[in-house]
Design a protein around this motif. Structure first.
Motif, PDB file in Angstrom:
ATOM      1  N   GLY A  88      12.125  32.408  55.225  1.00 48.73           N
ATOM      2  CA  GLY A  88      10.996  33.331  55.289  1.00 48.73           C
ATOM      3  C   GLY A  88       9.990  32.897  56.336  1.00 48.73           C
ATOM      4  O   GLY A  88       9.889  31.692  56.660  1.00 48.73           O
ATOM      5  N   ALA A  89       9.274  33.858  56.883  1.00 51.99           N
ATOM      6  CA  ALA A  89       8.265  33.560  57.905  1.00 51.99           C
ATOM      7  C   ALA A  89       7.051  34.463  57.712  1.00 51.99           C
ATOM      8  O   ALA A  89       6.394  34.859  58.669  1.00 51.99           O
ATOM      9  N   GLY A  90       6.767  34.783  56.451  1.00 52.78           N
ATOM     10  CA  GLY A  90       5.570  35.570  56.139  1.00 52.78           C
ATOM     11  C   GLY A  90       4.376  34.640  55.977  1.00 52.78           C
ATOM     12  O   GLY A  90       4.402  33.474  56.405  1.00 52.78           O
ATOM     13  N   GLY A  91       3.328  35.155  55.332  1.00 43.91           N
ATOM     14  CA  GLY A  91       2.095  34.388  55.173  1.00 43.91           C
ATOM     15  C   GLY A  91       2.310  33.056  54.471  1.00 43.91           C
ATOM     16  O   GLY A  91       1.749  32.036  54.875  1.00 43.91           O
ATOM     17  N   ALA A  92       3.117  33.050  53.421  1.00 43.53           N
ATOM     18  CA  ALA A  92       3.303  31.819  52.645  1.00 43.53           C
ATOM     19  C   ALA A  92       4.013  30.753  53.478  1.00 43.53           C
ATOM     20  O   ALA A  92       3.605  29.583  53.481  1.00 43.53           O
ATOM     21  N   ALA A  93       5.048  31.155  54.207  1.00 45.72           N
ATOM     22  CA  ALA A  93       5.778  30.200  55.052  1.00 45.72           C
ATOM     23  C   ALA A  93       4.846  29.627  56.122  1.00 45.72           C
ATOM     24  O   ALA A  93       4.819  28.413  56.359  1.00 45.72           O
TER      25      ALA A  93
ATOM     26  N   ALA B 195      14.082  29.948  58.860  1.00 41.10           N
ATOM     27  CA  ALA B 195      15.027  31.066  59.003  1.00 41.10           C
ATOM     28  C   ALA B 195      14.374  32.333  58.484  1.00 41.10           C
ATOM     29  O   ALA B 195      13.796  32.325  57.396  1.00 41.10           O
ATOM     30  N   ASN B 196      14.465  33.383  59.255  1.00 43.12           N
ATOM     31  CA  ASN B 196      13.872  34.638  58.783  1.00 43.12           C
ATOM     32  C   ASN B 196      14.703  35.832  59.219  1.00 43.12           C
ATOM     33  O   ASN B 196      15.368  35.811  60.264  1.00 43.12           O
ATOM     34  N   ARG B 197      14.666  36.869  58.385  1.00 40.56           N
ATOM     35  CA  ARG B 197      15.356  38.129  58.703  1.00 40.56           C
ATOM     36  C   ARG B 197      14.858  38.652  60.045  1.00 40.56           C
ATOM     37  O   ARG B 197      15.652  39.034  60.897  1.00 40.56           O
ATOM     38  N   THR B 198      13.546  38.660  60.235  1.00 42.62           N
ATOM     39  CA  THR B 198      12.973  39.053  61.527  1.00 42.62           C
ATOM     40  C   THR B 198      12.730  37.777  62.325  1.00 42.62           C
ATOM     41  O   THR B 198      11.730  37.079  62.115  1.00 42.62           O
ATOM     42  N   LEU B 199      13.662  37.466  63.223  1.00 39.74           N
ATOM     43  CA  LEU B 199      13.638  36.171  63.909  1.00 39.74           C
ATOM     44  C   LEU B 199      12.332  35.937  64.674  1.00 39.74           C
ATOM     45  O   LEU B 199      11.808  34.811  64.701  1.00 39.74           O
ATOM     46  N   SER B 200      11.779  36.994  65.265  1.00 42.75           N
ATOM     47  CA  SER B 200      10.579  36.825  66.102  1.00 42.75           C
ATOM     48  C   SER B 200       9.411  36.226  65.295  1.00 42.75           C
ATOM     49  O   SER B 200       8.589  35.499  65.845  1.00 42.75           O
ATOM     50  N   LYS B 201       9.368  36.491  63.982  1.00 43.30           N
ATOM     51  CA  LYS B 201       8.271  35.941  63.180  1.00 43.30           C
ATOM     52  C   LYS B 201       8.443  34.427  62.986  1.00 43.30           C
ATOM     53  O   LYS B 201       7.467  33.675  62.973  1.00 43.30           O
ATOM     54  N   ALA B 202       9.681  33.992  62.859  1.00 44.97           N
ATOM     55  CA  ALA B 202       9.949  32.546  62.762  1.00 44.97           C
ATOM     56  C   ALA B 202       9.618  31.878  64.097  1.00 44.97           C
ATOM     57  O   ALA B 202       9.032  30.789  64.136  1.00 44.97           O
TER      58      ALA B 202
ATOM     59  N   ASP C  30      11.576  27.386  44.915  1.00 50.08           N
ATOM     60  CA  ASP C  30      11.237  28.804  45.093  1.00 50.08           C
ATOM     61  C   ASP C  30       9.745  28.970  44.838  1.00 50.08           C
ATOM     62  O   ASP C  30       9.243  28.549  43.788  1.00 50.08           O
ATOM     63  N   MET C  31       9.032  29.543  45.800  1.00 45.63           N
ATOM     64  CA  MET C  31       7.585  29.713  45.619  1.00 45.63           C
ATOM     65  C   MET C  31       7.248  30.686  44.495  1.00 45.63           C
ATOM     66  O   MET C  31       6.140  30.699  43.988  1.00 45.63           O
ATOM     67  N   VAL C  32       8.211  31.515  44.134  1.00 45.06           N
ATOM     68  CA  VAL C  32       8.005  32.459  43.042  1.00 45.06           C
ATOM     69  C   VAL C  32       8.272  31.742  41.710  1.00 45.06           C
ATOM     70  O   VAL C  32       9.061  30.807  41.647  1.00 45.06           O
TER      71      VAL C  32
ATOM     72  N   ASP D  54      10.365  25.706  40.578  1.00 48.76           N
ATOM     73  CA  ASP D  54       9.754  26.994  40.929  1.00 48.76           C
ATOM     74  C   ASP D  54       8.286  26.811  41.329  1.00 48.76           C
ATOM     75  O   ASP D  54       7.772  25.694  41.330  1.00 48.76           O
ATOM     76  N   GLY D  55       7.621  27.919  41.692  1.00 48.98           N
ATOM     77  CA  GLY D  55       6.322  27.844  42.342  1.00 48.98           C
ATOM     78  C   GLY D  55       5.114  27.734  41.423  1.00 48.98           C
ATOM     79  O   GLY D  55       3.982  27.813  41.901  1.00 48.98           O
ATOM     80  N   LEU D  56       5.343  27.502  40.109  1.00 48.29           N
ATOM     81  CA  LEU D  56       4.188  27.424  39.214  1.00 48.29           C
ATOM     82  C   LEU D  56       3.287  26.221  39.559  1.00 48.29           C
ATOM     83  O   LEU D  56       2.060  26.327  39.580  1.00 48.29           O
TER      84      LEU D  56
HETATM   85  P1  NDP Z   1       5.108  38.216  53.039  1.00 51.53           P
HETATM   86  O1  NDP Z   1       5.228  39.625  52.641  1.00 51.53           O
HETATM   87  O2  NDP Z   1       4.091  37.804  54.047  1.00 51.53           O
HETATM   88  O3  NDP Z   1       6.540  37.695  53.587  1.00 51.53           O
HETATM   89  C1  NDP Z   1       7.720  38.014  52.920  1.00 51.53           C
HETATM   90  C2  NDP Z   1       8.886  37.251  53.536  1.00 51.53           C
HETATM   91  O4  NDP Z   1      10.070  37.569  52.789  1.00 51.53           O
HETATM   92  C3  NDP Z   1       9.191  37.610  54.989  1.00 51.53           C
HETATM   93  O5  NDP Z   1       9.629  36.469  55.668  1.00 51.53           O
HETATM   94  C4  NDP Z   1      10.317  38.639  54.836  1.00 51.53           C
HETATM   95  O6  NDP Z   1      11.166  38.743  55.977  1.00 51.53           O
HETATM   96  C5  NDP Z   1      11.070  38.041  53.681  1.00 51.53           C
HETATM   97  N1  NDP Z   1      11.918  39.041  53.012  1.00 51.53           N
HETATM   98  C6  NDP Z   1      11.496  40.074  52.222  1.00 51.53           C
HETATM   99  N2  NDP Z   1      12.558  40.770  51.774  1.00 51.53           N
HETATM  100  C7  NDP Z   1      13.668  40.162  52.286  1.00 51.53           C
HETATM  101  C8  NDP Z   1      15.076  40.430  52.200  1.00 51.53           C
HETATM  102  N3  NDP Z   1      15.553  41.445  51.455  1.00 51.53           N
HETATM  103  N4  NDP Z   1      15.929  39.601  52.848  1.00 51.53           N
HETATM  104  C9  NDP Z   1      15.453  38.563  53.581  1.00 51.53           C
HETATM  105  N5  NDP Z   1      14.133  38.265  53.718  1.00 51.53           N
HETATM  106  C10 NDP Z   1      13.255  39.064  53.075  1.00 51.53           C
HETATM  107  O7  NDP Z   1       4.886  37.421  51.667  1.00 51.53           O
HETATM  108  P2  NDP Z   1       4.217  35.972  51.497  1.00 51.53           P
HETATM  109  O8  NDP Z   1       4.727  35.094  52.576  1.00 51.53           O
HETATM  110  O9  NDP Z   1       2.759  36.105  51.309  1.00 51.53           O
HETATM  111  O10 NDP Z   1       4.789  35.502  50.080  1.00 51.53           O
HETATM  112  C11 NDP Z   1       6.162  35.156  49.917  1.00 51.53           C
HETATM  113  C12 NDP Z   1       6.406  34.757  48.482  1.00 51.53           C
HETATM  114  O11 NDP Z   1       5.736  33.540  48.160  1.00 51.53           O
HETATM  115  C13 NDP Z   1       5.882  35.816  47.502  1.00 51.53           C
HETATM  116  O12 NDP Z   1       6.896  36.066  46.585  1.00 51.53           O
HETATM  117  C14 NDP Z   1       4.676  35.164  46.848  1.00 51.53           C
HETATM  118  O13 NDP Z   1       4.540  35.577  45.500  1.00 51.53           O
HETATM  119  C15 NDP Z   1       5.029  33.674  46.925  1.00 51.53           C
HETATM  120  N6  NDP Z   1       3.837  32.808  46.970  1.00 51.53           N
HETATM  121  C16 NDP Z   1       3.675  31.885  45.974  1.00 51.53           C
HETATM  122  C17 NDP Z   1       2.580  31.047  45.978  1.00 51.53           C
HETATM  123  C18 NDP Z   1       2.406  30.043  44.882  1.00 51.53           C
HETATM  124  O14 NDP Z   1       1.325  29.455  44.766  1.00 51.53           O
HETATM  125  N7  NDP Z   1       3.423  29.802  44.067  1.00 51.53           N
HETATM  126  C19 NDP Z   1       1.560  31.085  47.042  1.00 51.53           C
HETATM  127  C20 NDP Z   1       1.844  32.093  48.063  1.00 51.53           C
HETATM  128  C21 NDP Z   1       2.940  32.904  48.000  1.00 51.53           C
HETATM  129  P3  NDP Z   1      10.782  39.697  57.220  1.00 51.53           P
HETATM  130  O15 NDP Z   1       9.727  38.943  57.988  1.00 51.53           O
HETATM  131  O16 NDP Z   1      12.033  39.876  57.961  1.00 51.53           O
HETATM  132  O17 NDP Z   1      10.250  40.969  56.611  1.00 51.53           O
END
Ligand code: NDP
Length: 279
Positions: free
Chosen positions: A125-130, A148-155, A211-213, A235-237
């Protein structure tokens, strides 16, 4: 009494009020910490109103972390590298922004006796949490971090932000036969039950899957890791509790005990998988 908030939308699921009230009780101080639902277009206004009411600080959660980042007068290094803020402090007319998610993850890994130094780490993943966890992970001196991310440009964008030769961006296909000591799932797939496009042999050859979840049963990623015989799954608790502890310390100067709160939450959620997998 000092007042704190957590702003988000949705917010009813937030455990932050329980966590912070418990930190305050065990630290022997009185605080008011409430969850506040914020309409999407009103985030900045709500923060300003809270400052006017002498609010001391606030946590920020989905979907406002990037807007909180833009609202700050000063940013910590971790907030700058995350380009997102989960902790606001209101002081002398200024808004200070920090991001404690990454340190929360690192502290939780340490609590679970996971050694990060000299390890090869795979972040999915390469969203906000990553984005928020890369700097604190780098500070633990791993051998490498592959994002590693589905959308490589974000990684790739995360790698560009850090200029560190330990960092590599990858597509899921490119991972191929890779071998990693620690795999951190920072995607939101566990919330939607979507299948992660990662080969089973990569998961099977790791020592730790995180897993952060979190939830009342194993996430699909952790369930797969368990079935494949991965030794340690977490897990992420604990990350949630530890990031809250870092915010609490920023605001009060007190480092709270995290184990009792973690225990209360895991009992209420019914999480027993960590112990089960350690057995
Ligand atoms: P974002 O929405 O910013 O990012 C989501 C990420 O998941 C992206 O990298 C996205 O890829 C990827 N993704 C989503 N669906 C798929 C799929 N079907 N296949 C492959 N990749 C996928 O979310 P956040 O980064 O903010 O949060 C991510 C997780 O972390 C959440 O579940 C959140 O609950 C958890 N979290 C837990 C915390 C804790 O304290 N335990 C703190 C912060 C977050 P792409 O870029 O290609 O869309």
């Amino acid at each position: 009494m000092d007042q704190y908030r957590v702003f988000g939308n949705p917010i009813s699921q937030s455990k932050s009020p329980i966590i912070h009230q418990e930190f305050a009780t065990t630290s022997g101080i009185d605080i008011e910490y409430k969850a506040q639902l914020v309409e999407l277009e009103q985030f900045e206004q709500v923060v300003r109103e809270f400052i006017d009411k002498q609010g001391k600080g606030a946590n920020v959660t989905v979907p406002f972390k990037e807007r909180a980042f833009k609202l700050c007068d000063e940013l910590s290094l971790s907030a700058q590298k995350a380009e997102a803020v989960n902790t606001l402090t209101f002081s002398n007319g200024k808004i200070l922004g920090d991001n404690t998610d990454g340190l929360g993850l690192v502290n939780d890994l340490i609590n679970h006796q996971v050694n990060i130094e000299h390890q090869n780490i795979l972040v999915l993943g390469a969203g906000g949490a990553a984005k928020g966890v890369i700097l604190p992970l780098l500070e633990q001196n791993p051998t490498s971090i592959t994002i590693a991310n589905r959308t490589l440009s974000k990684a790739q964008a995360i790698c560009n932000l850090h200029y560190n030769d330990k960092l590599t961006a990858s597509s899921y296909q490119e991972l191929m036969e890779g071998q990693f000591d620690i795999i951190i799932n920072a995607t939101s797939t566990s919330l939607t039950n979507a299948t992660l496009p990662i080969a089973e042999n990569i998961i099977a050859s790791s020592n730790v899957c995180y897993d952060m979840v979190y939830g009342d049963s194993l996430t699909p990623f952790l369930a797969k890791a368990k079935a494949l015989g991965v030794k340690t799954i977490v897990d992420g608790l604990g990350m949630l509790v530890e990031q809250a502890a870092e915010s609490f310390t920023i605001w009060t100067g007190i480092k709270p005990e995290t184990k009792p709160v973690y225990q209360i939450l895991s009992n209420s959620i019914g999480i027993s998988q960590i112990k089960a997998n350690k057995a």
